[in-house]
Each structure stands twice: as structure tokens, then as C-alpha cells.
Design an enzyme around this catalytic site. Structure first.
Site, PDB file in Angstrom:
ATOM      1  N   LYS A   1     -14.196   8.841  -4.520  1.00 54.09           N
ATOM      2  CA  LYS A   1     -15.515   9.098  -3.972  1.00 54.09           C
ATOM      3  C   LYS A   1     -15.985  10.317  -4.418  1.00 54.09           C
ATOM      4  CE  LYS A   1     -14.061   6.385  -0.070  1.00 54.09           C
ATOM      5  NZ  LYS A   1     -13.150   6.550   1.290  1.00 54.09           N
TER       6      LYS A   1
ATOM      7  N   HIS B   1       0.695  -1.278   0.086  1.00 56.43           N
ATOM      8  CA  HIS B   1      -0.103   0.041  -0.090  1.00 56.43           C
ATOM      9  C   HIS B   1       0.942   1.261  -0.006  1.00 56.43           C
ATOM     10  CE1 HIS B   1      -4.040  -1.804   0.707  1.00 56.43           C
ATOM     11  NE2 HIS B   1      -3.457  -2.649   1.153  1.00 56.43           N
TER      12      HIS B   1
ATOM     13  N   THR C   1      -8.400   6.663  -2.482  1.00 51.60           N
ATOM     14  CA  THR C   1      -9.846   6.321  -2.758  1.00 51.60           C
ATOM     15  C   THR C   1     -10.849   7.652  -2.540  1.00 51.60           C
ATOM     16  OG1 THR C   1      -9.837   5.453  -0.349  1.00 51.60           O
ATOM     17  CG2 THR C   1      -9.509   3.896  -2.007  1.00 51.60           C
TER      18      THR C   1
ATOM     19  N   LYS D   1       1.082  14.557   0.583  1.00 57.37           N
ATOM     20  CA  LYS D   1      -0.118  14.972   0.137  1.00 57.37           C
ATOM     21  C   LYS D   1      -0.185  16.514  -0.204  1.00 57.37           C
ATOM     22  CE  LYS D   1      -2.353  10.954   2.705  1.00 57.37           C
ATOM     23  NZ  LYS D   1      -2.921  10.179   1.491  1.00 57.37           N
TER      24      LYS D   1
ATOM     25  N   LYS E   1      -8.080  14.404   3.998  1.00 59.14           N
ATOM     26  CA  LYS E   1      -7.403  13.022   3.770  1.00 59.14           C
ATOM     27  C   LYS E   1      -6.244  13.279   4.947  1.00 59.14           C
ATOM     28  CE  LYS E   1      -6.188  14.180  -0.257  1.00 59.14           C
ATOM     29  NZ  LYS E   1      -5.956  13.095  -1.011  1.00 59.14           N
ATOM     30  N   ARG E   2      -5.498  12.306   5.244  1.00 62.47           N
ATOM     31  CA  ARG E   2      -4.561  12.561   6.332  1.00 62.47           C
ATOM     32  C   ARG E   2      -3.626  13.838   5.906  1.00 62.47           C
ATOM     33  NH1 ARG E   2      -4.474   8.716  10.800  1.00 62.47           N
ATOM     34  NH2 ARG E   2      -2.610   9.801  11.441  1.00 62.47           N
TER      35      ARG E   2
END
Length: 809
Positions: free
Chosen positions: A647, A344, A643, A541, A535-536
Site C-alpha cells: 500500500k 499465513h 500488505t 515486527k 501495523k499490529r
């Protein structure tokens, strides 16, 4: 003379008279039988006295509950409420926050799809007493609070203490003629709690089994050197701490002994459970108890969700050799054919590398088995690449250094028959760089399984308005066959459909705006573009890139206050790992920018910046349907899949993103022209790495970037503490692994295209329709069907089994 009645018989007589006068006996019997039916587990046909007790207790409880409620209403509510608000009741339910970031949520989607596809599957994990922390924002900083999610009980779970399993730690290993024996261990009991996982309209209900740690009743009582009986009972906490709390790190490895205990605890309990079920199930065997393991891989598939359950490989070897007395070669064949591994992440700091001394102390037998696996593996490598000692060093399960470590990803690759990444680009990176040596050795093992999301939760449940508009056009079959959304392409010019899709989005935005005002007192303009990054919080990111764009927008408004700007509400949400300093600074930066922007009268309604507190699944279900723009802006080559991106796409948001993770396949499905794609590709990042990334070059060349960084440096956004953001500036200027400045210019230009399109509501909505129509690939049903056929050797089916009150076929 007749003998006098026993107390039991008297009670029975009174009970029967009372029942005859008060209740329909047949109805009570039906109730009892119903409870007995649901008390029994699927793999046991004979009821135990405890099963009868549980069924009776539940029948009596049902009998009492009506009266119990009526009593409360009669005495304490003279004007009892009539009717129930379903939404209000749903809000009462606690999030079961038993994972970090997308990994745990992915598993939940997979369980939904496995049940919907009729696969006989179990999901195993730990029943953490405290899940991912609740995030509070105080003075602009993240503060963590314990997530006591079980304080009111959990009505969805069923404790199964009769299946408690002993799990062993520490001790020593003795080798004798009968094989290896693991002796003098400390024992902790694993108690299973089962939660039903229903499939969609097929009457299949699978099981999620979570393990809770309990000290055995004789814990520490045999050696009274612990300070006597009272202290021994108090010390039970030490054993039970194993399932106390979730480690809140996402994409970061923390090599703590308690974490290793958690990983072995779930693995040992689960494998014991699987082997027990295999041995007791018939599968065409005539033996009362199955002892041959030849067919084990044909009946059992174990999917390792990242390396956290990697100890399943040595544990299965230990069970097969030490308990079932198979030879090494047979045990290894069974293990490899049973286990498969999903990777992952490619971030080096996330890869699990356990210090050897920890394994030696906690799991001495497993370390011996890992050594043997490594020796045999390296012998194979050397036979194929004679003389290549550097390759042996790179591929070894044991990493040399000041502290010797076991590389758990290497263990998984060697001990599994299939290895997969979670998006095409990610799987290619695994083959071409991260696990290149292993791919060259065993290319047949490597696969791709692009992640997906369940459309039941992420469309039907969270966005019923959009689901209904779709169903009116193409029927309801898309719910279990998401590829049917392609039919929506024919409505891309249909004025009625365009209007309906836009109306649903506006209603969702109004609803979310009302929620924000109620929960936090913040008022937002529902006509503005809702620009969302949830998101985290992590440097890769690149929430910082988003922040720099917000500052740039602010500066442009201040520079030309009379110019027309497309109004935006920028919302950023997500949790930072408690020990991750930079992530916590990023949260403080977002809130500080908001403090300046939101209170500047020259800005007004044109720009608002919000930090969404305590991002979690239940908040995602509200914010995602309300989003116009989805921010998926990680540095190319760093996000394995994502993911959240899927969504947002399914719920009618447009994506601004890099060619990273599943964004690549989203652009392929919808057409790149229907996403706002910007920035470096993986090859560009690699080229920049080779040439050397110099942030200062971008800082000096781009005036708007320079202005934003200078404002951070000077304390413009932190006037009371001018050097507050010096760590962020220093990182961005001098050691930014994720190259924020390199993508700044392209990102800002791409955001200008976003604003331009948003001005044209019809064209924006047509692009939304093209995205929704292209999102079918990203159903977890497709993902799970591929796992089933290509890794597990099982065939998915939408066959509906008879309900309990229907005759069996």
C-alpha cells in the site's frame, strides 16, 4: 343484493383513490418491482409472500422517507442545510473491523478483485456484534473499548432469515447399519446477513455472507431443570454469544472453547449453504434436486483462509458420509479436490493446535473423522517411508504430550489439493522447513500466491490526487490492469511529472497534518520526513528497532545541537492484543519517548514522535498517502508477506525494510537500489541461531546502542518509574527471539541514507516514481487471477454484464 365490502376491500379502494389523487401509480409500480427485483436472491426465481411483503414495505418506506425528512426540516430546521459534503458523510460510516491485522483486510481485497474479475464468488465469515476493539491511549497506555459498530444499524447488509441454518454442538455419536448418527446435540441457528460486493465498472455484484448466532425458539425450554421459562429465555444469550465478539489475537493461538465454537459455527453454516446451493442449482442436471456429488469439485472451490476454517474438511466429510451416504473413499476424493489451504504464518505460537478433550466434547463426530483421516494418512506415510517412526510422529495430525492436541495445519495439508504461502520467500520456508515432511510426500500440492491489494481502495479511493496525476499521463485503464503502471517509467526524468507527484505528496501531508491537529491537538511539521510504521504491535515486527533508532536520533541532536539534521516526524501505530504484555509495553515506550522528545526545546521541529491511536482501515486510508518512508523491518523469515508494504509503495512512499515477506519481490520489481534494504537475510538469521545469538556482544560493541539501552534501564524515559521498561530491556538483552540488536547497526546506517536522499527532493521523487511504476505486480487482481487459474480451475474475465435496466444479451 350486493354483498358488503370487506375491510380489506375498503382499504384497497381508499388506497387506490388516494394514490390516484396523490401519486403516479406507474411510478409506484416501478418502485415496487425494483424492490422485488433486489429482494430476490440470485439463486431463486420465484418470489415468496415474504418477498412481496419486503418489496411493499420498502416501497412504502421510500414513499414516506421524503415526507419524513421534509417534516423534520419543516418543524425542527427552519433553515435546512443545502448541499451535502461527501467527505463528511464518509466519516460517519463505521469501520467493519471484523478481522485482525492483515488477514481480514486481505480477504476484503480479494472479494473486491473476485467481483472485478467476474468470478462467481462468495466470502463467508462471522457477523461479530463487536469487532476488533477501539484503542484509546490513556496516560500512554493502551485501553480497550468495545467496538459497537452496529449501534446505528448497517445500511449495507440485508438479513436473510429464510436461509437460517441449524448448527449442532456436543451430543454423542451412535454407529448403526445406516452409518453414524450425531444425537442429543445442542442447536444454534446461523442467520445470514448479505452484503453486496461490487466489481469495478462491470456490473458484477458478488455476496459477502456473514453469519449471526441465534438461539432457536425452543432453546432450553424442553428441559425445565434450568429454572423455568424466564431462565430459559435468559440463557439464549449463551448460544448467541458465539457471534458476540472477535478474538483480538493476531499471530497468536488462544485455545478457548468459545473460539472453537466460532470456528465450527462459520464452517457448518457455510458448508450447509454451499451444499444446498449445489443441490438446487441445475448445472445441466435434469433432476429437480441434485443428489450425485461427482461434479461437486468441478462446481465448488473452498479456499481455507489460514487454519481457522480447517474444520471444513471433517465437516464436509461428515455431510457427504452421514447425510448424503457416500462411502469414505468417494467422500475423501470430493473433499480433497474441493478444499485448498492458504498458510499465513510460520510463527509456532500462531499455529492452531486444539486440545483433544475440547474436540471430543464439542464435536465428537468430527474427532472420529479426524482420527480416521490420520490413520489412513499415516498408513500411506509408513508405506513410503517404512520404519521411519520419527517421521510418523512429526507428521501425525495428533500430537502426543501431557495434553494431546490436533494440529490443524497438518489436517489442512492432508485434506487439501493445494497448499500455498503468501509470498515467494514464505512459500519456500514452508517447503524447506515448516512443512518439509509434507512437501517431500506430496510436492505437487505446494504453490505460491504472493498477496496483493486492491488498487480501487488503495489508490483510487484513498489517493485520488495521485490517481489523477497518473491518469493524465497513461489513461485510466491501470485501475483494472495495474501492470500498466510500468508506463510511468518513461516519465522518471519528466520535470512536470516529478513536480506533480511531489505536489500531490505534499498536499496529502498537509491534509494529514491538519487531521492530526484537529483530532489530537498535535502539531507536526509537514516539511519533515513522515516516517511511518503502522501495523499490529508484535515483537517480530520490531517496533522496538524503530524506537532504538528514534532514541539514537534524539541523542545525536542533543550531542550536536547546532548540526543540520533532516527533520523527521516518526509515527507508530497499531493495536496490541489485550493479553500481550510485551506489546502493551512497546506502546507505552513509544508514548514515553514522545513525551521526552516532543517537549525538549533543544530538539524543536527536528524530531517528533507520535503514537497514532486506534489504527484501522479508515485511518490507513489517510496516513498511507501522506507517508514518505514505510517501515517494514521484521526479522527475515518471520513476516509471511505483509500488505501494508504494498500500500505504501503504490502511494508513493519509499520502503526501509529487511529481505522478508513481499519486500523481497518489491525489491525485485523496483530494483533493490530503489528500496532501502538492510540487515540479515534468512540465511544470516539461521546462521546466528546455529552459533547462538548473544545480544550483549552488540551492546558492548556499539556505543550508541549501549547508550539507548542504558537510558531505558535508568528511567531516562520514565523518570517517575525508573524500572518501568525493565521487562523490555531484559527481553532485548537475554531472550530476544527476533534479534533486534543484530540489525541495529545496519538499520541506523540505512536510515542515514534515507535522510541524505530526502535532502534532494528531485532524486527522492524520481525513486518514488520508479517504485509506483513497479507496483503493478502487487494488485490483488493478479493474485486472484492466479488462485482462479492454478487452484480453483476458473477463468477470470473483465466482461461487463448488462445493467438491470439494459436488455440481456
Amino acid at each position: 343484493m350486493s354483498r358488503p365490502l370487506t375491510d380489506q376491500e375498503r382499504r384497497k379502494q381508499i388506497s387506490v383513490r388516494g394514490l390516484a389523487g396523490a401519486e403516479n401509480v406507474a411510478e409506484l409500480k416501478r418502485n415496487f418491482n425494483r424492490h422485488l427485483h433486489f429482494t430476490l436472491v440470485k439463486d431463486r426465481n420465484v418470489a415468496t409472500p415474504r418477498d412481496y411483503y419486503q418489496a411493499l414495505a420498502h416501497t412504502v418506506r421510500d414513499h414516506l422517507v421524503g415526507r419524513w425528512l421534509r417534516t423534520q426540516q419543516y418543524y425542527y430546521e427552519k433553515d435546512p442545510k443545502l448541499g451535502l459534503d461527501m467527505e463528511e458523510l464518509q466519516e460517519i460510516e463505521e469501520d467493519a473491523g471484523l478481522g485482525n491485522g492483515g488477514l481480514g483486510r486481505l480477504a476484503a481485497c480479494f472479494l473486491d478483485s473476485m467481483a472485478t474479475l467476474g468470478l462467481a464468488a462468495y466470502g463467508y465469515g462471522i457477523r461479530y456484534e463487536f469487532g476488533i476493539f477501539n484503542q484509546k491511549i490513556a496516560g500512554g497506555w493502551q485501553v480497550e473499548e468495545a467496538d459497537d459498530w452496529l449501534r446505528f444499524g448497517n445500511p449495507w447488509e440485508k438479513a436473510r432469515p429464510e436461509y437460517a441454518i441449524p448448527v449442532h454442538f456436543y451430543g454423542r455419536v451412535e454407529h448403526g447399519p445406516g452409518g453414524a448418527k450425531w444425537l442429543d446435540t445442542q442447536v444454534v441457528l446461523a442467520l445470514p446477513y448479505d452484503t453486496p460486493v461490487p466489481g469495478y465498472r462491470n456490473n458484477t455484484v458478488n455476496t459477502m455472507r456473514l453469519w449471526s448466532a441465534r438461539a432457536p425458539n425452543d432453546f432450553n425450554l424442553k428441559d425445565f431443570n434450568v429454572g423455568g421459562y424466564i431462565q430459559a429465555v435468559l440463557d439464549r444469550n449463551l448460544a448467541e454469544n458465539i457471534s458476540r465478539v472477535l478474538y483480538p489475537n493476531d499471530n497468536f493461538f488462544e485455545g478457548k472453547e468459545l473460539r472453537l465454537k466460532q470456528e465450527y459455527f462459520v464452517v457448518a453454516a457455510t458448508l450447509h449453504d454451499i451444499v444446498r446451493r449445489f443441490k438446487s442449482a441445475k448445472f445441466g442436471s435434469r433432476d429437480p434436486v441434485r443428489t450425485a456429488f461427482d461434479t461437486f469439485p468441478d462446481k465448488v472451490a473452498i479456499q481455507l483462509n489460514d487454519t481457522h476454517p480447517s474444520l471444513a474438511i471433517p465437516e464436509l466429510m461428515r455431510i457427504l458420509m452421514d447425510e448424503e451416504h457416500l462411502g469414505w473413499d468417494k467422500a475423501w476424493d470430493v473433499t480433497v479436490r474441493t478444499c485448498a489451504y492458504t498458510n499465513h504464518t510460520v510463527l509456532p505460537e500462531a499455529l492452531e493446535r486444539w486440545p483433544l478433550h475440547l474436540l471430543e466434547s464439542l464435536l465428537p463426530r468430527h474427532l472420529q473423522i479426524i482420527y480416521e483421516i490420520n490413520q489412513r494418512f499415516l498408513d500411506r506415510v509408513y508405506a513410503m517411508f517404512p520404519g521411519d517412526h520419527e517421521r510418523l510422529r512429526r507428521m501425525s495430525l495428533v500430537e502426543e504430550g501431557a495434553v494431546k492436541r490436533i494440529n490443524m495445519a497438518h489436517l489442512c495439508i492432508v485434506g487439501a489439493h493445494a497448499v500455498n504461502g503468501v509470498a515467494r520467500i514464505h512459500s519456500e520456508i514452508l517447503k524447506n522447513s515448516v512443512f518439509k515432511d509434507f512437501y517431500e510426500l506430496e510436492p505437487h500440492k505446494f504453490q505460491n500466491k504472493t498477496n496483493g491489494i486492491t488498487p480501487r481502495r488503495w489508490l483510487l479511493l484513498c489517493n485520488p490526487g495521485l490517481a489523477d496525476v497518473i491518469a493524465q499521463r497513461i489513461g485510466e485503464d491501470f485501475i483494472a490492469d495495474l501492470d500498466q503502471l510500468q508506463q510511468l517509467r518513461r516519465f522518471v526524468d519528466d520535470d512536470g511529472f516529478i513536480r506533480d507527484v511531489a505536489k500531490v505528496k505534499q498536499e496529502n501531508k498537509l491534509k494529514f497534518a491538519a487531521f492530526l491537529e484537529k483530532e489530537s491537538g498535535v502539531r507536526v511539521n509537514p516539511e519533515s520526513l513522515f516516517d511511518i510504521q503502522v501495523k499490529r504491535i508484535h515483537e517480530y515486527k520490531r517496533q522496538l528497532l524503530n524506537c532504538l533508532h528514534v532514541i539514537t536520533l534524539y541523542n545525536r541532536i542533543k550531542k550536536e545541537p547546532n548540526k543540520q539534521f533532516v527533520p523527521r516526524t516518526v509515527m507508530i501505530g497499531g493495536k496490541a492484543a489485550p493479553g500481550y504484555h510485551m506489546a502493551k509495553m512497546i506502546i507505552k515506550l513509544v508514548t514515553s519517548i514522545g513525551d521526552v522528545v516532543n517537549h525538549d526545546p533543544a530538539v524543536g521541529d527536528r524530531l517528533k514522535v507520535l503514537f497514532l491511536e486506534n489504527y484501522r482501515v479508515s485511518l490507513a486510508e489517510k496516513v498511507i498517502p501522506a507517508a514518505d518512508l514505510s517501515e517494514q523491518i521484521s526479522t527475515a523469515g518471520t513476516e509471511a508477506s505483509g500488505t501494508g508494504n504494498m500500500k505504501f509503495m503504490l502511494n508513493g512512499a519509499l520502503t526501509i525494510g529487511t529481505m522478508d515477506g513481499a519486500n523481497v519481490e518489491m525489491a525485485e520489481e523496483a530494483g533493490e537500489e530503489n528500496l532501502f534494504i538492510f540487515g540479515m537475510r534468512v540465511e544470516d538469521v539461521e546462521k546466528l541461531d546455529r552459533e547462538g545469538y548473544r545480544a550483549r556482544d552488540f551492546y558492548e560493541r556499539l556505543p550508541e546502542l549501549r547508550q539507548a539501552i542504558d537510558q531505558l534501564s535508568s528511567g531516562f524515559f520514565s523518570p517517575r518509574q525508573p524500572d518501568l521498561f525493565r521487562d523490555i530491556v531484559n527481553m532485548l538483552m537475554n531472550h530476544d527471539r527476533f534479534k533486534v540488536f543484530a540489525d541495529y547497526e545496519a538499520y541506523v546506517k540505512c536510515q542515514e541514507k534515507v535522510s541524505a536522499l530526502y535532502k534532494n527532493s528531485r532524486e527522492w521523487t524520481r525513486m518514488v516514481i520508479r517504485n509506483v511504476a513497479a507496483s503493478g505486480k502487487f494488485s490483488s487482481d493478479r493474485t486472484i487471477a492466479q488462485y482462479a487459474r492454478e487452484i480453483w480451475g476458473a477463468e477470470p474475465t473483465r466482461h461487463r454484464i448488462p445493467a438491470p435496466d439494459e436488455p440481456r444479451e
